[in-house]
Design a protein around this motif. Sequence first.
Motif, short mmCIF file in Angstrom:
data_model
loop_
_atom_site.label_atom_id
_atom_site.label_comp_id
_atom_site.label_asym_id
_atom_site.label_seq_id
_atom_site.Cartn_x
_atom_site.Cartn_y
_atom_site.Cartn_z
N THR A 166 60.10 99.22 22.34
CA THR A 166 58.84 99.46 23.05
C THR A 166 58.15 100.66 22.40
OG1 THR A 166 57.87 99.68 25.26
CG2 THR A 166 59.79 101.04 24.78
N HIS A 167 56.97 101.02 22.88
CA HIS A 167 56.29 102.20 22.36
C HIS A 167 56.85 103.44 23.05
CE1 HIS A 167 53.17 105.05 21.13
NE2 HIS A 167 52.86 104.17 20.18
N VAL A 168 56.98 104.53 22.29
CA VAL A 168 57.57 105.74 22.84
C VAL A 168 56.75 106.29 24.01
CG1 VAL A 168 56.43 107.38 21.28
CG2 VAL A 168 58.70 107.91 22.22
N ASP A 169 55.44 106.04 24.04
CA ASP A 169 54.62 106.55 25.14
C ASP A 169 55.07 105.97 26.48
OD1 ASP A 169 53.11 108.15 23.52
OD2 ASP A 169 51.43 106.77 23.35
N TRP A 170 55.53 104.72 26.48
CA TRP A 170 56.03 104.14 27.74
C TRP A 170 57.28 104.90 28.20
CZ3 TRP A 170 60.38 102.28 29.91
CH2 TRP A 170 60.26 101.60 31.11
N VAL A 171 58.15 105.25 27.26
CA VAL A 171 59.37 105.98 27.61
C VAL A 171 59.01 107.34 28.18
CG1 VAL A 171 61.57 106.86 26.77
CG2 VAL A 171 60.61 104.76 25.79
N HIS A 174 58.09 107.05 31.78
CA HIS A 174 59.03 106.44 32.72
C HIS A 174 60.47 106.91 32.57
CE1 HIS A 174 55.65 103.50 32.41
NE2 HIS A 174 55.84 103.41 33.71
N PHE A 175 60.70 108.01 31.84
CA PHE A 175 62.07 108.43 31.57
C PHE A 175 62.85 108.73 32.85
CE2 PHE A 175 65.23 111.69 30.15
CZ PHE A 175 65.97 110.84 29.34
N LEU A 250 68.58 119.24 31.63
CA LEU A 250 67.89 117.96 31.84
C LEU A 250 66.48 118.19 32.34
CD1 LEU A 250 67.90 114.87 31.97
CD2 LEU A 250 68.88 115.05 34.27
N ASP A 251 65.52 117.60 31.67
CA ASP A 251 64.11 117.70 32.03
C ASP A 251 63.50 116.30 31.96
OD1 ASP A 251 61.41 118.20 32.35
OD2 ASP A 251 61.14 119.03 30.34
N PRO A 252 63.33 115.64 33.11
CA PRO A 252 62.80 114.28 33.10
C PRO A 252 61.41 114.16 32.47
CG PRO A 252 63.81 114.77 35.22
CD PRO A 252 63.74 116.06 34.47
N SER A 253 60.66 115.27 32.41
CA SER A 253 59.34 115.21 31.79
C SER A 253 59.41 115.21 30.27
CB SER A 253 58.48 116.38 32.26
OG SER A 253 58.91 117.60 31.68
N LEU A 254 60.59 115.52 29.70
CA LEU A 254 60.82 115.48 28.26
C LEU A 254 59.89 116.42 27.48
CD1 LEU A 254 61.39 111.65 27.64
CD2 LEU A 254 63.11 113.45 27.65
N GLU A 255 59.64 117.61 28.04
CA GLU A 255 58.74 118.54 27.37
C GLU A 255 59.25 118.91 25.98
OE1 GLU A 255 56.76 123.00 27.93
OE2 GLU A 255 58.08 122.17 29.48
N ALA A 256 60.53 119.20 25.86
CA ALA A 256 61.08 119.58 24.55
C ALA A 256 60.93 118.44 23.56
CB ALA A 256 62.55 119.99 24.69
N PHE A 257 61.24 117.22 23.98
CA PHE A 257 61.10 116.08 23.07
C PHE A 257 59.65 115.89 22.66
CE2 PHE A 257 59.94 111.64 22.45
CZ PHE A 257 60.70 111.35 21.32
#
Length: 383
Positions: A166-171, A174-175, A250-257
């Motif tokens: 899928t596209h990474v933006d979807w991840v 919805h992570f 753990l950061d569900p918003s994935l700021e670091a990524f």
Amino acid sequence: MISTAAAAGETVRPVGSGHSSLPLMTTDDVLISLDQLSGVVEADAEVGIASVLPGTGLAQLGAQLAEHGLAMENLGDVDYQAIAGAVATGTHGSGATLGNLSSTLVGGQLLDGRGELVSFGVDAGAGLDDPLLRAAQVSLGALGVLTRLTLRLESAYELHRVNVMTHVDWVLEHFEQLIAAHRSVDFYWYPRSDLAQVRMLNKPGEEPDPDLPGAVPPGRVKTDETGPSYEIIPNSRDLRFEEMEYMLPLDPSLEAFRLVRERVKDRHRHRVGWRVLVRTIAPDRAMISNAQHRPTMTIALLQNASLDHQEYFADLEPLLRAFGGRPHWGKKHSLRAPELRQLYPEWEDFLGQRERLDPERLYINDHLAQLLGLQGTARREQR
């Protein structure tokens, strides 16, 4: 052999499959192979526990445990490691409620620097609070040579794996729903295409409702298979690569990524085509586990072994450290004792256990001396 090496002032290191990217086992003196110490010693399916020998490969261990109706709670991405090395370096898979392999160690025996067998955890009649157990769970081979490992296990089970492109933006959107919906989920981001491969594993019959928002990504199904857990979790890895991995809160918003993605696209995309992997780990209590006392997410950077990785890793490492990252003990990183001791509240307790078990530093090579801050060992002075 241990007594002879000790008398000669030599360094002894146990060697496994060589999966580590760092010189944890390097020495000009004595290497000990544990390949012949392999197999399940005893197992109790009712209690959910087994004692195994240190040289047992993870693939073989999975099959042997299945004969007793048992299985590891989780596994990492590869299964050619030996169980002792996988535990000693904090090897992990993915799953917000699943710990690393080290967290399943509840007891065992090791050969200390005096050549004496020392029991710990349940093998010593102690509980999970045993300080030696919590030091041995992630030990880097600095306490001694593990000769027996007692593991907490589950009843044998099957897993259903579905991998979706899928596209990474979807991840990114919805992570949080993904990690809540699945027993185990992780994703690879491919910098050149901006696609992501989402890998979801669940016990058959426990898959989430596909209509649950954010539970199943849209896109092309790449893999759909079911089988014994020890066969389904690992992947085939026959390409050579370099890797740096950091464990972050753990950061569900994935700021670091998100910041890693921006930097890779801005500075490194033209020469880095390999994937970036994101996983989760449950907290544990091992003294120097990089998932100690906190729900954890991991970000791993991979680069083809034939290409330069140093500039890439050096540029991203400070970013990962800024988010409270702890480096994987078996992967590339630049940290040494002054930085590492700041990351682990029980650092000095671990060093105390190490000193008690191996005061002459029989098991300390140059790399471990730098990691642990043990330069200028008495053994080298004697030689």
